[in-house]
Enzyme design. Structure first.
Site, PDB file in Angstrom:
ATOM      1  N   GLY A  17       0.783  -1.232   0.000  1.00 34.00           N
ATOM      2  CA  GLY A  17       0.000   0.000   0.000  1.00 34.00           C
ATOM      3  C   GLY A  17       0.814   1.280   0.000  1.00 34.00           C
ATOM      4  O   GLY A  17       0.354   2.304   0.501  1.00 34.00           O
ATOM      5  N   SER A  18       2.018   1.246  -0.600  1.00 29.40           N
ATOM      6  CA  SER A  18       2.792   2.495  -0.595  1.00 29.40           C
ATOM      7  C   SER A  18       2.157   3.552  -1.499  1.00 29.40           C
ATOM      8  O   SER A  18       2.242   4.753  -1.211  1.00 29.40           O
ATOM      9  CB  SER A  18       4.244   2.234  -1.005  1.00 29.40           C
ATOM     10  OG  SER A  18       4.335   1.854  -2.351  1.00 29.40           O
ATOM     11  N   ASN A  19       1.504   3.135  -2.564  1.00 22.49           N
ATOM     12  CA  ASN A  19       0.791   4.112  -3.399  1.00 22.49           C
ATOM     13  C   ASN A  19      -0.418   4.668  -2.659  1.00 22.49           C
ATOM     14  O   ASN A  19      -0.705   5.863  -2.737  1.00 22.49           O
ATOM     15  CB  ASN A  19       0.366   3.485  -4.727  1.00 22.49           C
ATOM     16  CG  ASN A  19       1.512   3.433  -5.713  1.00 22.49           C
ATOM     17  OD1 ASN A  19       1.876   4.437  -6.316  1.00 22.49           O
ATOM     18  ND2 ASN A  19       2.130   2.265  -5.855  1.00 22.49           N
ATOM     19  N   MET A  25      -4.310  -7.330  -7.006  1.00 25.43           N
ATOM     20  CA  MET A  25      -3.766  -8.434  -7.795  1.00 25.43           C
ATOM     21  C   MET A  25      -4.839  -9.300  -8.455  1.00 25.43           C
ATOM     22  O   MET A  25      -4.610 -10.474  -8.719  1.00 25.43           O
ATOM     23  CB  MET A  25      -2.853  -9.294  -6.922  1.00 25.43           C
ATOM     24  CG  MET A  25      -1.660  -8.542  -6.367  1.00 25.43           C
ATOM     25  SD  MET A  25      -0.671  -7.740  -7.639  1.00 25.43           S
ATOM     26  CE  MET A  25       0.180  -9.162  -8.291  1.00 25.43           C
ATOM     27  N   ARG A  26      -6.005  -8.731  -8.715  1.00 26.23           N
ATOM     28  CA  ARG A  26      -7.057  -9.507  -9.389  1.00 26.23           C
ATOM     29  C   ARG A  26      -7.579  -8.728 -10.578  1.00 26.23           C
ATOM     30  O   ARG A  26      -7.699  -7.505 -10.527  1.00 26.23           O
ATOM     31  CB  ARG A  26      -8.185  -9.823  -8.419  1.00 26.23           C
ATOM     32  CG  ARG A  26      -7.695 -10.820  -7.381  1.00 26.23           C
ATOM     33  CD  ARG A  26      -8.723 -11.178  -6.381  1.00 26.23           C
ATOM     34  NE  ARG A  26      -8.081 -11.946  -5.333  1.00 26.23           N
ATOM     35  CZ  ARG A  26      -8.037 -13.279  -5.290  1.00 26.23           C
ATOM     36  NH1 ARG A  26      -8.636 -13.998  -6.211  1.00 26.23           N
ATOM     37  NH2 ARG A  26      -7.400 -13.905  -4.317  1.00 26.23           N
ATOM     38  N   ASN A  85      -5.462   2.350 -12.915  1.00 26.32           N
ATOM     39  CA  ASN A  85      -4.445   1.460 -12.328  1.00 26.32           C
ATOM     40  C   ASN A  85      -3.068   2.065 -12.541  1.00 26.32           C
ATOM     41  O   ASN A  85      -2.869   2.845 -13.477  1.00 26.32           O
ATOM     42  CB  ASN A  85      -4.515   0.090 -13.016  1.00 26.32           C
ATOM     43  CG  ASN A  85      -3.514  -0.903 -12.433  1.00 26.32           C
ATOM     44  OD1 ASN A  85      -3.357  -0.990 -11.209  1.00 26.32           O
ATOM     45  ND2 ASN A  85      -2.834  -1.645 -13.295  1.00 26.32           N
ATOM     46  N   HIS A 128       0.984   0.858 -13.064  1.00 30.65           N
ATOM     47  CA  HIS A 128       1.763  -0.326 -13.416  1.00 30.65           C
ATOM     48  C   HIS A 128       3.239   0.065 -13.534  1.00 30.65           C
ATOM     49  O   HIS A 128       3.563   1.100 -14.124  1.00 30.65           O
ATOM     50  CB  HIS A 128       1.246  -0.899 -14.741  1.00 30.65           C
ATOM     51  CG  HIS A 128       1.980  -2.133 -15.149  1.00 30.65           C
ATOM     52  ND1 HIS A 128       1.767  -3.357 -14.542  1.00 30.65           N
ATOM     53  CD2 HIS A 128       2.957  -2.324 -16.075  1.00 30.65           C
ATOM     54  CE1 HIS A 128       2.577  -4.248 -15.081  1.00 30.65           C
ATOM     55  NE2 HIS A 128       3.313  -3.652 -16.014  1.00 30.65           N
TER      56      HIS A 128
HETATM   57  C1  GRF Z   1       3.048  -0.943  -7.644  1.00 28.64           C
HETATM   58  O1  GRF Z   1       4.377  -1.126  -8.057  1.00 28.64           O
HETATM   59  C2  GRF Z   1       2.128  -0.842  -8.826  1.00 28.64           C
HETATM   60  O2  GRF Z   1       2.757  -0.339  -9.950  1.00 28.64           O
HETATM   61  C3  GRF Z   1       1.675  -2.256  -9.056  1.00 28.64           C
HETATM   62  O3  GRF Z   1       1.608  -2.821  -7.784  1.00 28.64           O
HETATM   63  C4  GRF Z   1       2.526  -2.165  -6.920  1.00 28.64           C
HETATM   64  C5  GRF Z   1       1.782  -1.805  -5.677  1.00 28.64           C
HETATM   65  O4  GRF Z   1       2.656  -1.344  -4.705  1.00 28.64           O
HETATM   66  N1  GRF Z   1       0.413  -2.298  -9.757  1.00 28.64           N
HETATM   67  P1  GRF Z   1       2.113  -0.721  -3.374  1.00 28.64           P
HETATM   68  O5  GRF Z   1       1.257  -1.783  -2.691  1.00 28.64           O
HETATM   69  O6  GRF Z   1       1.338   0.502  -3.707  1.00 28.64           O
HETATM   70  O7  GRF Z   1       3.346  -0.417  -2.586  1.00 28.64           O
END
Ligand code: GRF
Length: 198
Positions: A14-16, A94-95, A111, A113
């Site tokens: 969940g860093s984003n 992841m789904r 999303n 990526h």
């Molecule tokens: C990120 O690298 C994103 O690009 C990919 O999944 C990762 C999620 O990372 N879709 P986080 O859980 O937000 O740290």
């Protein structure tokens, strides 16, 4: 200024999500996180939501590995609608989403990526870029459609691959840029949300 109600879906650290919630808290992002949903019961992204006082839920995914049960996906639609969500933000979810979500939130699911799509969709894209001998990779924010890491590209940022990069060092640098790029794209949706009410 109206704040755009967002819902964040994630399966991992969940860093984003953190980057988005921090910018909302500091007032940089005119959004409001209404709910964080995870298909993993002990995902750190749910702790993150709790720390920020955001409603959060574990959604038991059912018997498939890469998708939700259709009924579960309907349930997800309902949860997001009940929370008043206007934009669905996938942050390491992841789904693969299917019709219930794609129809209910048409062009309202985005999303992030870790590659310069259309190159290297799928898992561990930074490793794919390294293995392919690329000199530049990056991250992409895109609309979600029925294919994996595929919909219309909204924004990208490039990351140079250094000769001594490992998978870890490269991924770390990509993530730093993700944490800038994702909030800035959501900021564009916030502007549009406000524009549409005037
Ligand atoms: C990120 O690298 C994103 O690009 C990919 O999944 C990762 C999620 O990372 N879709 P986080 O859980 O937000 O740290």
């Amino acid at each position: 200024m109206k704040r755009l109600p967002i819902g964040i879906l994630g399966s991992g650290k969940g860093s984003n999500c953190l980057a988005i919630l921090e910018r909302i808290r500091s007032g940089v992002l005119a959004a409001e996180a209404r709910i964080v949903v995870s298909d993993v019961p002990d995902a750190p992204i749910l702790d993150m939501a709790r720390e920020f006082g955001v409603a959060n839920a574990y959604l038991p995914p059912g018997r498939f590995r890469t998708r939700l049960e259709p009924q579960t996906e309907e349930q997800l639609v309902q949860m997001l609608r009940d929370a008043g969500v206007e934009l669905v933000v996938l942050a390491g979810f992841m789904r693969v989403l299917h019709e219930p979500m794609l129809k209910a939130f048409s062009r309202r699911i985005i999303n992030i990526h870790p590659s310069l799509l259309p190159k290297f969709p799928g898992l561990e894209a930074w490793k794919q870029a390294l293995a392919a001998g690329e000199t530049v990779t990056g991250c992409t924010v895109h609309y979600v459609d029925e294919q994996i890491d595929h919909g219309k590209i909204l924004a990208q940022k490039e990351v140079r691959i250094l000769p001594n990069d490992t998978a870890e060092s490269l991924h770390a640098r990509i993530q730093v840029l993700e944490h800038e790029l994702y909030p800035s794209v959501i900021g564009e949706f916030c502007k549009r949300y406000n524009g549409s009410s005037q």
